[in-house]
Motif scaffolding. Structure first.
Motif, mmCIF file in Angstrom:
data_model
loop_
_atom_site.group_PDB
_atom_site.id
_atom_site.type_symbol
_atom_site.label_atom_id
_atom_site.label_comp_id
_atom_site.label_asym_id
_atom_site.label_seq_id
_atom_site.Cartn_x
_atom_site.Cartn_y
_atom_site.Cartn_z
ATOM 1 N N ALA A 23 0.819 -1.215 0.000
ATOM 2 C CA ALA A 23 0.000 0.000 0.000
ATOM 3 C C ALA A 23 0.853 1.264 0.000
ATOM 4 C CB ALA A 23 -0.931 0.004 1.220
ATOM 5 N N MET A 24 2.111 1.159 0.429
ATOM 6 C CA MET A 24 2.966 2.332 0.586
ATOM 7 C C MET A 24 3.117 3.174 -0.678
ATOM 8 S SD MET A 24 6.821 2.529 2.160
ATOM 9 C CE MET A 24 7.434 1.326 0.983
ATOM 10 N N PRO A 25 3.258 2.598 -1.902
ATOM 11 C CA PRO A 25 3.424 3.442 -3.097
ATOM 12 C C PRO A 25 2.297 4.455 -3.298
ATOM 13 C CG PRO A 25 3.967 1.173 -3.611
ATOM 14 C CD PRO A 25 3.391 1.172 -2.229
ATOM 15 N N ASN A 26 1.087 4.144 -2.816
ATOM 16 C CA ASN A 26 -0.026 5.072 -3.001
ATOM 17 C C ASN A 26 0.135 6.347 -2.178
ATOM 18 O OD1 ASN A 26 -2.183 3.482 -4.683
ATOM 19 N ND2 ASN A 26 -1.371 2.028 -3.196
ATOM 20 N N GLY A 27 0.999 6.310 -1.170
ATOM 21 C CA GLY A 27 1.298 7.517 -0.421
ATOM 22 C C GLY A 27 2.245 8.442 -1.147
ATOM 23 N N PHE A 28 2.880 7.954 -2.205
ATOM 24 C CA PHE A 28 3.811 8.749 -3.025
ATOM 25 C C PHE A 28 3.373 8.650 -4.486
ATOM 26 C CE2 PHE A 28 5.910 6.886 0.633
ATOM 27 C CZ PHE A 28 6.523 7.967 1.234
#
Length: 555
Positions: A23-28
């Motif tokens: 899910a982390m890529p969606n924060g960037f």
């Protein structure tokens, strides 16, 4: 409380860790999206990259996941087109392609029918005049022998052409059954070619679907404008190879009957007169790839299928020393001289290409030529500002909903409410991770599904905690009460979630558009909430009890 098996603990922790990473890529989002686009473009250019592409690729570590949630047209903006396929063009093309076969069939009985010539006729109709009308029955039989069965379920028992006579003319046209089958094939082929072009151009999750008998709806999130989408889809990329009759610098020269006057791409002011009927076409092309010619200039290599290779080989064998025009979208991009036979069915297209142009041409040729022209009836560009407003509204709804749920759980269940909130946060994170991994598209109704899931996700915890309260009132120890609460509430949790899951599946099955977007996140949320509410919460409570070993708990 019976300890969870070590392997189960490991699986739960690994899955939660994967969810956080995925899910982390969606924060960037902007940085990762630029990285993904750069990687795609570099791969298409076979490793050749511009400095900007290298910088974008380096903007996100390659060892981290880079899959993103695709944002729908209502969230991201993009282009909307409604196009009509000119099906009559296909009928004309079929009749033009049938003329050489009809001519050859009649030449076989030339002693009966006499001279054979093509007469003027409307598009989609082939009229052939014979000089001996008395031999019309034999001529009709010869042409009718070219008919083949219609290849469709609705056309069983029918042939593809109707052959009639009109005085000294033979009239050939497609049968009604073949027209219906041709319409279906043309629309399906147009859908696939548009999808291939849009996908290979690096856009995400387009909506491409047939509407009515001759219309196609095209919606592409993230593209700059409807004009940009039209330029991509409207590029026919129709490749044909024609015999050259002559060349001239007179743009108004008459090419003669059944010939074409086309401009040269590289030779400014030069026009080629070529035969209208091609020797081979792009429909017989098997592959096309960007390449370099002997002078290290960008080019496109191509390879024909078996039928195309035979036609190409036969023509080059019988016409050594003659010019052979390579035509792309009514422009002669090259007219090389045939120096020797080319039996392998492969060759190379040279011209004043850049690397990007050669790559794009190869993409379009691989996707194929649109079988008919398209008229764009409706076009809209949805700006990113509208999408940004929708995302902002969705964020506010999600934040307000999350705060309300978190506050209710803490006020109602104290410490155990915090445990449920940890599971709730992980549930949303895992949902985003799964949506990113499977390439699902998030729309505004999809955000509504996520917000609803947050409220439903704690239902299982409420059932479990209320059951734990009952067991505590019955006099069980904290560990035994927690274990009994999870075990005895499981059947009720399962029943409630199965009915919700069936509802989500039915909505996806019978719904379309926004309904499907809601159904995807709703169904996925039910599955992930089962995992977090039952297994993650149980593991957290188990770790707490083993660590603190409380004599009493307040739930």
């Amino acid at each position: 409380m019976t300890p969870t098996a070590l392997w189960k603990r490991a699986l739960i922790l690994i899955f939660c860790l994967w969810g956080l990473l995925a899910a982390m890529p969606n924060g960037f989002y902007p940085r990762v999206e630029a990285h993904n686009d750069a990687v795609t473009e570099i791969e298409k250019a076979e490793g050749v990259a511009t400095p900007e592409q290298e910088a974008a690729r380096a903007g996100w570590p390659s060892f981290l996941p880079s899959a993103l949630m695709n944002l729908g047209l209502d969230l991201r903006g993009g282009a909307h087109l409604l196009a009509r396929v000119e099906l009559a063009d296909v009928y004309k093309s079929r009749m033009d392609g049938l003329w050489p076969e009809v001519r050859d069939a009649l030449r076989g009985i030339r002693d009966q029918v006499g001279a054979v010539r093509r007469a003027p006729s409307p598009d989609g109709v082939l009229r052939v005049t014979i000089s001996n009308p008395e031999a019309m029955p034999a001529a009709l039989a010869a042409v009718q022998a070219l008919a083949t069965p219609v290849t469709s379920l609705t056309g069983v028992g029918h042939t593809d052409i109707e052959v009639t006579s009109d005085g000294a003319d033979i009239v050939v046209q497609l049968s009604e059954a073949e027209k219906r089958a041709t319409d279906d094939r043309t629309m399906q082929q147009s859908l696939e070619i548009i999808r291939n072009r849009v996908d290979q151009a690096g856009t995400r999750e387009p909506t491409i679907q047939r509407q009515g008998s001759d219309r196609i709806l095209i919606q592409v999130p993230g593209i700059g404008s409807a004009a940009e989408l039209k330029s991509l889809i409207g590029t026919t990329a129709k490749l044909t190879f024609h015999p050259v009759v002559g060349r001239t610098d007179n743009a108004g020269a008459s090419p003669g009957a059944r010939n074409l006057l086309l401009p040269s791409l590289d030779e400014k002011g030069i026009y080629y007169i070529i035969e209208e009927s091609p020797v081979v076409t792009g429909e017989e092309l098997r592959d096309a790839q960007p390449a370099f010619d002997q002078n290290s200039n960008p080019a496109v290599s191509f390879r024909f299928d078996g039928v195309g290779a035979r036609k190409f080989g036969d023509y080059t064998t019988n016409n050594v020393g003659k010019l052979f025009a390579i035509v792309l979208d009514d422009t002669v991009i090259s007219a090389p001289r045939i120096n020797q036979p080319i039996p392998g069915g492969s060759g190379i297209i040279t011209g004043s290409f850049t690397i990007e142009e050669a790559t794009q041409l190869a993409v379009l040729l691989r996707a194929g030529a649109l079988p008919a022209k398209m008229e764009f009836l409706e076009e809209r560009t949805i700006g990113p500002e509208l999408g940004a407003d929708s995302i902002e509204a969705g964020k506010k709804a999600a934040i307000i909903g999350a705060i309300a749920v978190i506050a209710y759980m803490v006020l109602s269940y104290g410490m155990f409410g915090w445990f449920a909130n940890i599971a709730l946060i992980l549930n949303v994170v895992i949902m985003i991770a799964v949506l990113s991994t499977i390439g699902a598209t998030l729309t505004l109704p999809g955000i509504a599904g996520i917000v609803l899931t947050m409220g439903m996700a704690v239902d299982a915890n409420v059932l479990i905690f209320e059951r734990i309260r009952e067991e505590l009132r019955a006099g069980l120890s904290p560990a035994k009460a927690c274990e009994a609460g999870f075990d005895r509430a499981f059947s009720a949790i399962m029943d409630a979630n199965i009915t919700g899951l069936l509802t989500g599946i039915i909505m996806y099955w019978v719904g379309s558009g926004p309904v499907r977007g809601f159904a995807v996140t709703f169904t996925l949320g039910i599955i992930t909430s089962m995992f977090t509410a039952v297994y993650v919460t149980r593991l957290v409570i188990e770790l707490y009890l083993n660590w603190k070993r409380p004599k009493a708990i307040v739930v």
